[in-house]
Motif scaffolding. Sequence first.
Motif, mmCIF file in Angstrom:
data_model
loop_
_atom_site.group_PDB
_atom_site.id
_atom_site.type_symbol
_atom_site.label_atom_id
_atom_site.label_comp_id
_atom_site.label_asym_id
_atom_site.label_seq_id
_atom_site.Cartn_x
_atom_site.Cartn_y
_atom_site.Cartn_z
ATOM 1 N N SER A 74 -20.445 53.649 -7.036
ATOM 2 C CA SER A 74 -19.452 53.801 -6.402
ATOM 3 C C SER A 74 -19.804 52.714 -5.076
ATOM 4 O O SER A 74 -18.876 52.368 -4.295
ATOM 5 C CB SER A 74 -19.106 55.083 -5.781
ATOM 6 N N THR A 75 -21.042 52.337 -5.119
ATOM 7 C CA THR A 75 -21.673 51.703 -4.178
ATOM 8 C C THR A 75 -22.648 50.598 -4.200
ATOM 9 O O THR A 75 -23.296 51.213 -5.670
ATOM 10 C CB THR A 75 -21.576 51.809 -2.420
ATOM 11 N N LEU A 76 -23.034 49.807 -3.424
ATOM 12 C CA LEU A 76 -24.523 49.225 -4.361
ATOM 13 C C LEU A 76 -25.619 49.589 -3.462
ATOM 14 O O LEU A 76 -25.304 49.641 -2.187
ATOM 15 C CB LEU A 76 -24.077 47.224 -3.757
ATOM 16 N N PRO A 77 -26.587 49.563 -4.368
ATOM 17 C CA PRO A 77 -27.279 50.428 -4.064
ATOM 18 C C PRO A 77 -28.174 49.504 -2.861
ATOM 19 O O PRO A 77 -27.910 48.256 -2.621
ATOM 20 C CB PRO A 77 -28.932 50.195 -4.443
ATOM 21 N N SER A 78 -28.511 49.817 -1.543
ATOM 22 C CA SER A 78 -28.858 49.522 0.101
ATOM 23 C C SER A 78 -30.763 48.612 -0.711
ATOM 24 O O SER A 78 -30.459 47.828 0.814
ATOM 25 C CB SER A 78 -29.275 51.144 0.888
ATOM 26 N N CYS B 241 -26.583 53.670 -23.084
ATOM 27 C CA CYS B 241 -25.450 54.654 -22.872
ATOM 28 C C CYS B 241 -26.350 55.177 -21.927
ATOM 29 O O CYS B 241 -26.560 56.658 -22.445
ATOM 30 C CB CYS B 241 -25.129 54.831 -24.060
ATOM 31 N N LEU B 242 -27.105 54.214 -21.113
ATOM 32 C CA LEU B 242 -28.054 54.967 -19.964
ATOM 33 C C LEU B 242 -27.558 55.275 -19.217
ATOM 34 O O LEU B 242 -25.873 54.828 -18.546
ATOM 35 C CB LEU B 242 -29.101 54.359 -19.791
ATOM 36 N N VAL B 243 -27.010 56.538 -18.428
ATOM 37 C CA VAL B 243 -26.576 57.392 -17.004
ATOM 38 C C VAL B 243 -27.831 57.962 -15.806
ATOM 39 O O VAL B 243 -27.022 58.311 -14.865
ATOM 40 C CB VAL B 243 -26.458 58.622 -17.478
ATOM 41 N N SER C 98 -19.943 46.682 -15.170
ATOM 42 C CA SER C 98 -19.494 47.425 -16.437
ATOM 43 C C SER C 98 -20.676 48.951 -16.142
ATOM 44 O O SER C 98 -20.679 49.083 -17.510
ATOM 45 C CB SER C 98 -20.080 46.630 -17.283
ATOM 46 N N ASN C 99 -20.227 49.355 -14.952
ATOM 47 C CA ASN C 99 -21.040 50.807 -14.667
ATOM 48 C C ASN C 99 -20.470 51.318 -14.275
ATOM 49 O O ASN C 99 -18.992 50.930 -14.172
ATOM 50 C CB ASN C 99 -22.869 50.773 -13.946
ATOM 51 N N ARG C 100 -20.471 52.921 -13.036
ATOM 52 C CA ARG C 100 -19.658 53.235 -12.812
ATOM 53 C C ARG C 100 -20.238 53.744 -11.414
ATOM 54 O O ARG C 100 -19.951 54.912 -10.616
ATOM 55 C CB ARG C 100 -19.781 55.113 -13.177
ATOM 56 N N GLU D 39 -25.243 55.516 -10.302
ATOM 57 C CA GLU D 39 -26.494 55.186 -8.741
ATOM 58 C C GLU D 39 -28.064 54.587 -9.807
ATOM 59 O O GLU D 39 -28.052 55.039 -10.587
ATOM 60 C CB GLU D 39 -26.215 55.752 -8.045
ATOM 61 N N LEU D 40 -28.034 53.552 -8.927
ATOM 62 C CA LEU D 40 -30.109 53.307 -9.177
ATOM 63 C C LEU D 40 -30.949 54.469 -8.955
ATOM 64 O O LEU D 40 -30.753 54.967 -7.596
ATOM 65 C CB LEU D 40 -30.345 52.114 -8.445
#
Length: 717
Positions: free
Chosen positions: A348-352, A295-297, A344-346, A322-323
């Motif tokens: 909005s873009t891949l980490p650069s 349940c990591l945010v 299966s996360n939320r 985000e990461l």
Amino acid sequence: LAVTLLSVGSSQLRPRMYWCVGTEESAICRESDMDPQNGTVDMGGKQSTVGEVSIIQTSVTESIQDAYKAGDTSKAQELIKLSCEETALQVEKCQLLGIAAAYGDLQAVRYLLKEALVTLPTEPNDDNAAVVAAYFGHKDIVKELLDSLHGPSTCQQLLNWMLAIACQQGHLDIVKLLIRAYSADPESCAVRRNEFPVLIRLPLYAAIKAGNEDVAVFLLRNGAFFCSYILMDSPESSKHLLRKYFIETSPLPGSAPAKTALCVNWSNLRLPWVDLDWLIDISCQITELDLSANCLVSLPSVIPWGLINLRKLSLADNQLTELPSIQSSDEIICTRLLEVDVSSNRLSTLPSGFLHLKNLKKLIASKNYMEKLFDEENTTNWIGLRKLQEFDVSDNRLVELPTVFLYCFKSLNILNVSRNQLKVFPDPWACPLKCCKASRNSLEFLPDALTIFWKNHLREVDFSENSLKEVPLGLFQLEALVSLKLLGNQLVTLPSQDKWNCKQLKSLDLSKNQLGKSDEGFKTKRIPFFTTKSRVRCGPEAGPFLEFPSFLSDSLEVLYLNDNQLDSVPQSVCLLKGLTELYLGNNPGIRELPPELGQLANLWQLDIEELNISNVPAEIRKEGPKTVLAYLRAQLRKAEKCKLMKMIIIGPPRQGKSTLIEILQTGKVPQMMHSDATIRTTKWELPKPVGHKAKVKNNRRSLAPVGCLSPAVSLLG
């Protein structure tokens, strides 16, 4: 005290769970009445009321307990029998059952259940005999009591109460019994106060607070999960469990013998957060980190950028938006990373930061909220992803695939961009792409030059469920192509077969298109498939002309033509000798099956659903593909029903052979026959053979009873 549990890092979220976290004494009703140190129990020291009957401690119950304390089990059993004979009240008998269960007297428990006919109450409370047995760790008593119930697994509240007690007392064998044999729920709270679950009766919380490590580990491996209260109230115990039981060791590649590699598997534990303290001292040894299904945010800054030896990372099935952010590429030391799964996360873009992973081979980011791949404003001076082999961004919201990133994927083998909102597919680039999946987008056309870079590489292509009205010739010139899916588009025709070169094609799906549709609004009468002959059509029947190369007869195994607008089954389909599956259903114009289909010896699946076939009887169609094909083969060889049976009559001379033949042929008895030597014929119908699918109609034979003839006469058919 009722408190609210909020997700860490998301204070604006609504409460997830309410817990009653009062003192342990307030949560346990009768704990003080039980003394596990000396094996005694004070049952009935207080007046208890059941209905309107009050049970008060008597001299008999005191005598029974005194006998047990003195070790005189026989005397206690005699007193129990005498007490049962003197009273008929179930309440008093249940009290005796609880005393026997507390002292582990299996013989007395069996007597009370089977001879005294005591019924174990299913109401969960600390006075229940089953709960008492679980408290003191009497496994055989627990099993005997639960087996006396009709369907013990239906008494879920009682089972959960017993489980919480056993976890608190550290009785691992009873915990295993309740979960494995009786399906007790390790994640259910046994007690509630004012509708709020009491935390101390949560099995995992109770086990960890009591220091029962073996019980806690078993629970975690059999359906129990961490919650924030466990992590906050028992931080050291939680860390100890995670580090000791959920980390595997192996030699660290390329290091001194003293160094060990750590594979951290903290998946499916519903961790609300990961504490930096859990990892900081072992960060340089971690090669695999699995935090999926939690349940990591948010994540600590060390994940993943600070794990220098990390090879494999899974963050799938969490709630990450985000990461951890980085200011420069100098902060990225996880350059050995090979596989990353953030599906299966939320996001909005891949980490650069991924763009700087020069050894990354697999990147899975499906089922997120991405509208673009990377934030182009923050992507500078990157040289990574040159070795990327598998890239999956399916089930997102992408509207385009920027070539500034794709063209750098020089080693890409698998690309999955299905279920997005793409309207344009990028032009091919220099990479050995073998599998391309782009189904369920909004593609209206495909690039022409598919063969420039992928001619000898691309094996599996899926452009199904788009808006394609035509496909380029290059798609059918892919020499390594094995599977092609174009279902669910708007195709009316295909490129000319003269320049096709997909000789390894085994599966072709053209279903749910408009093949056979005429531009003038009517359908063609016959559409030739798989033919090398050039045909010219004119007049009112002229329409879209579909041709397929003859070499597919040697390679094609599965063909989907269902849900189109075909008027007939192409004769050339009958030449596909390697075909094992053929789907023709839901083509309203098809009304006949060509007899030549019977030549397809390998065909085991023939779909003719929703077809009004006139040349195959309904009872034959119901029997399945084998029967249909057998019927078509019979039609092909112009076979007719034969109701005659060949027969040879053998016997000595003058024994009636000729007479028998005459009777069988004419049905009349000769006048010259003696009255004591008669022959008569009878017709009968054979029943349908057992296990035989085909129906038997008028299967009749003639029977000729022979009287006064030599036994040597025999009938051979």
